[in-house]
Design a protein around this motif. Structure first.
Motif, mmCIF file in Angstrom:
data_model
loop_
_atom_site.group_PDB
_atom_site.id
_atom_site.type_symbol
_atom_site.label_atom_id
_atom_site.label_comp_id
_atom_site.label_asym_id
_atom_site.label_seq_id
_atom_site.Cartn_x
_atom_site.Cartn_y
_atom_site.Cartn_z
ATOM 1 N N PHE A 150 0.848 -1.196 0.000
ATOM 2 C CA PHE A 150 0.000 0.000 0.000
ATOM 3 C C PHE A 150 0.884 1.247 0.000
ATOM 4 O O PHE A 150 1.214 1.770 1.066
ATOM 5 C CB PHE A 150 -0.921 0.005 1.223
ATOM 6 N N ASP A 188 -5.280 3.104 1.836
ATOM 7 C CA ASP A 188 -6.423 2.761 0.994
ATOM 8 C C ASP A 188 -7.662 2.627 1.865
ATOM 9 O O ASP A 188 -7.826 1.639 2.582
ATOM 10 C CB ASP A 188 -6.150 1.447 0.245
ATOM 11 N N MET A 203 -9.776 -0.518 1.625
ATOM 12 C CA MET A 203 -9.288 -1.757 2.244
ATOM 13 C C MET A 203 -9.070 -1.535 3.734
ATOM 14 O O MET A 203 -8.097 -1.988 4.317
ATOM 15 C CB MET A 203 -7.980 -2.200 1.580
ATOM 16 N N VAL A 248 -12.515 -5.124 6.269
ATOM 17 C CA VAL A 248 -12.912 -5.436 4.895
ATOM 18 C C VAL A 248 -12.398 -6.802 4.481
ATOM 19 O O VAL A 248 -13.138 -7.644 3.981
ATOM 20 C CB VAL A 248 -12.398 -4.351 3.921
ATOM 21 N N TRP A 249 -11.098 -7.022 4.686
ATOM 22 C CA TRP A 249 -10.509 -8.296 4.282
ATOM 23 C C TRP A 249 -10.674 -9.332 5.389
ATOM 24 O O TRP A 249 -10.605 -9.012 6.570
ATOM 25 C CB TRP A 249 -9.025 -8.132 3.970
ATOM 26 N N ASN A 253 -5.066 -14.876 -1.246
ATOM 27 C CA ASN A 253 -4.452 -14.581 0.048
ATOM 28 C C ASN A 253 -4.186 -15.838 0.867
ATOM 29 O O ASN A 253 -3.873 -15.774 2.047
ATOM 30 C CB ASN A 253 -5.351 -13.638 0.849
ATOM 31 N N ARG A 288 -3.875 -8.646 7.414
ATOM 32 C CA ARG A 288 -4.570 -7.657 6.602
ATOM 33 C C ARG A 288 -5.814 -7.108 7.305
ATOM 34 O O ARG A 288 -6.302 -6.042 6.956
ATOM 35 C CB ARG A 288 -4.978 -8.263 5.257
ATOM 36 N N ARG A 289 -6.354 -7.836 8.251
ATOM 37 C CA ARG A 289 -7.516 -7.341 8.982
ATOM 38 C C ARG A 289 -7.153 -6.143 9.836
ATOM 39 O O ARG A 289 -8.010 -5.333 10.176
ATOM 40 C CB ARG A 289 -8.083 -8.440 9.867
ATOM 41 N N GLN A 324 -2.137 -2.117 7.173
ATOM 42 C CA GLN A 324 -1.699 -1.852 5.804
ATOM 43 C C GLN A 324 -0.222 -1.480 5.867
ATOM 44 O O GLN A 324 0.145 -0.534 6.587
ATOM 45 C CB GLN A 324 -2.501 -0.716 5.157
#
Length: 523
Positions: free
Chosen positions: A483, A487, A490, A494-495, A502, A513-514, A517
């Motif tokens: 990144f 973002d 994201m 979201v993830w 992934n 990723r939760r 970034q």
């Protein structure tokens, strides 16, 4: 004719009916239920000495018990950091007389102190309360009294869970575990790394409108994992209020102060930039003096430090000789303190500032220019709120300024990281969300669970400190930067794991990723 004739009352006194005050004649309205609940809660808090509406600070989760010692040591001679003086008294505003910090450290197993625990708001509460009122530009007798009552009622009784003035633990081994170190049964094995240099040391600088007690849980969690953390209290005008104590002398109070209250020795008004330069120089001097005291303790002068300590703590300092690593310390800070930590790296490691790395949390947006003369590995963490808000910083965005500083450090060969902690807000690394989780969530927009947010800060800090000690990158520090800019699409939540590309080797490996970034990584 009435169906039930009335009994004769001739010759008898009329019956009396007990009359209760309205408050004792319950009517189950929402107002009655609400007021009764509040009254019962206040009585409960009074009986059990529990602060109103605030949660107690939780215990620490690491393998070590945690000790805490307040240290205030006078300088051999006062240091005049800047010649600015207060307009009213003509006294020097930036003269350093003593250095004050609290040490959080790993203590011997099951350590129990006979001394009372430290209060989260140091006594007297009125000093901090008056400082808050002054920050709000409402400093007067009535407001100060009201503010003192409010602070006392909300958090005045909160105690820091660390045991005061207990012996330092022996650092026999550091324990870590990674998903790659599994035995044949699939259980994670513990990898033991022997350390001979002593407990690693972190020197931490607080932010604006804060003090040394605002980051106790972050420091205590690191201490419970084997690290020694020195939380400095700055007397540069950024702390609400600080009591200066010297052995054999009367106590004095230094409240927060700002640009309009000071002038040059020639009577000229200071500019904002001049004032912030003086503040940062003062913080740097306090960091240097803290390093001096820690070195004295490690060199075997603990008894001398104890005698000079006006706070009367440090009974075990005589046994600390050679047990903390003062040759390769780490400097850290939050907000204004992050700016100060970056400034302390100027010119690379030196005898006065022997820092082998830095942890920079939300570097300041209004605390002066950020130093880019860095020659050691750094970990820069932005809260979600810090990255998501585009702020103009000396003609460009603050995010881009930080990005370039970290990227240039990587190009100089210094492994460094820049990441955003998703779902968090600026205060997430402080104790405040733990004490008032609902209030802080409503007012700051933080979306992550307060305990999870602070846990993420602690774990990535521990991974960075592990890297500085061993050279091994683990967990988040192993990941590539994906990144180049924050973002929003994201963002937090979201993830989720198990989403196509992934996946790696049949299991979720991008669970980070939760929460994160990564903007810059040396990988």
């Amino acid at each position: 004719m009435k169906p039930f004739p009335e009994a004769s009352t001739m010759g008898k006194a009329p019956p009396t009916r007990l009359r209760f005050p309205p408050i004792l004649r319950p009517r189950l309205s929402w107002r009655y239920i609400f007021c009764s609940s509040v009254a019962i809660y206040i009585i409960y808090c009074y009986i059990f000495s529990t602060p109103l509406f605030a949660h107690p600070l939780p215990n620490y989760s690491g393998p070590y018990s945690v000790g805490a010692v307040d240290v205030e040591i006078p300088l051999k001679s006062p240091r005049l950091i800047d010649t600015a003086r207060f307009k009213g008294t003509k006294e020097n505003a930036f003269e350093l007389e003593t250095v004050l910090f609290t040490l959080y450290y790993p203590a011997i197993q099951n350590a129990v102190s006979h001394k009372p625990k430290h209060h989260w708001i140091p006594k007297p509460v009125s000093v901090t309360a008056e400082g808050y009122a002054k920050f709000a530009h409402m400093n007067n007798f009535i407001v100060n009294k009201l503010m003192t009552g409010a602070v006392s009622g909300l958090v005045g009784g909160i105690e820091i869970p660390a045991q005061v003035d207990v012996p330092l633990a022996d650092l026999v081994a550091t324990v870590t575990a990674t998903p790659e170190t599994r035995n044949d049964d699939g259980e994670i094995e513990k990898v033991i790394q022997i350390s001979r240099e002593g407990h690693p040391v972190v020197v931490f600088s607080h932010g604006m409108a804060s003090s040394r007690t605002d980051y106790t849980h972050y420091a205590g969690e690191l201490a419970s994992r084997g690290y020694v953390v020195a939380l400095i209290e700055h007397r540069d005008g950024s702390c609400p209020g600080s009591v200066i104590m010297k052995n054999g002398e009367s106590e004095s109070v230094k409240l927060t102060f700002d640009v309009p209250e000071v002038e040059t020795k020639n009577g000229r008004e200071l500019t904002v930039d001049e004032f912030k330069t003086a503040q940062l120089d003062f913080r740097e001097a306090e960091i240097e003096e803290t390093v001096k005291v820690l070195r004295l303790i490690n060199e075997g002068h603990g008894e001398e430090v104890l005698k000079k300590n006006s706070r009367g703590e440090g009974a075990d300092f005589g046994n600390w000789k050679g047990r903390i690593n003062t040759d390769q310390m780490v400097v850290a800070g939050h907000s204004y303190g992050a700016t100060g930590a970056m400034q302390a790296l100027r010119g690379g490691p030196s005898s006065k500032r022997p820092f082998s790395g830095a942890i920079v949390l939300d570097p300041g947006k209004a605390s002066g220019r950020l130093n880019d003369d860095i020659r050691v590995p750094v970990l820069v963490i932005h809260s979600n709120s810090w990255s998501s808000k585009r702020s103009v910083f000396y003609g460009r965005t603050h995010f881009d300024t930080v990005f370039d500083i970290v990227e240039n450090n990587v190009l100089r060969g210094m492994p460094s990281w820049f990441a955003t902690s998703l779902g968090t807000s600026h205060p997430s690394v402080t104790d405040a969300p733990l004490l008032e989780p609902l209030l802080l969530s409503w007012t700051t927009g933080a979306r992550i669970d307060v305990y999870e947010g602070l846990r993420q800060y602690v774990h990535v800090t521990e991974d960075f400190l592990w890297f500085l000690s061993t050279g091994e990158k683990r967990s988040l520090l192993r990941e590539k930067a994906e990144f180049p800019q924050y973002d929003e699409g994201m963002g937090f939540g979201v993830w989720k794991p198990a989403q196509g590309e992934n996946e790696k080797m049949g299991g979720p490996w991008y669970d980070w990723r939760r929460y994160w970034q990564v903007h810059i990584s040396p990988n």
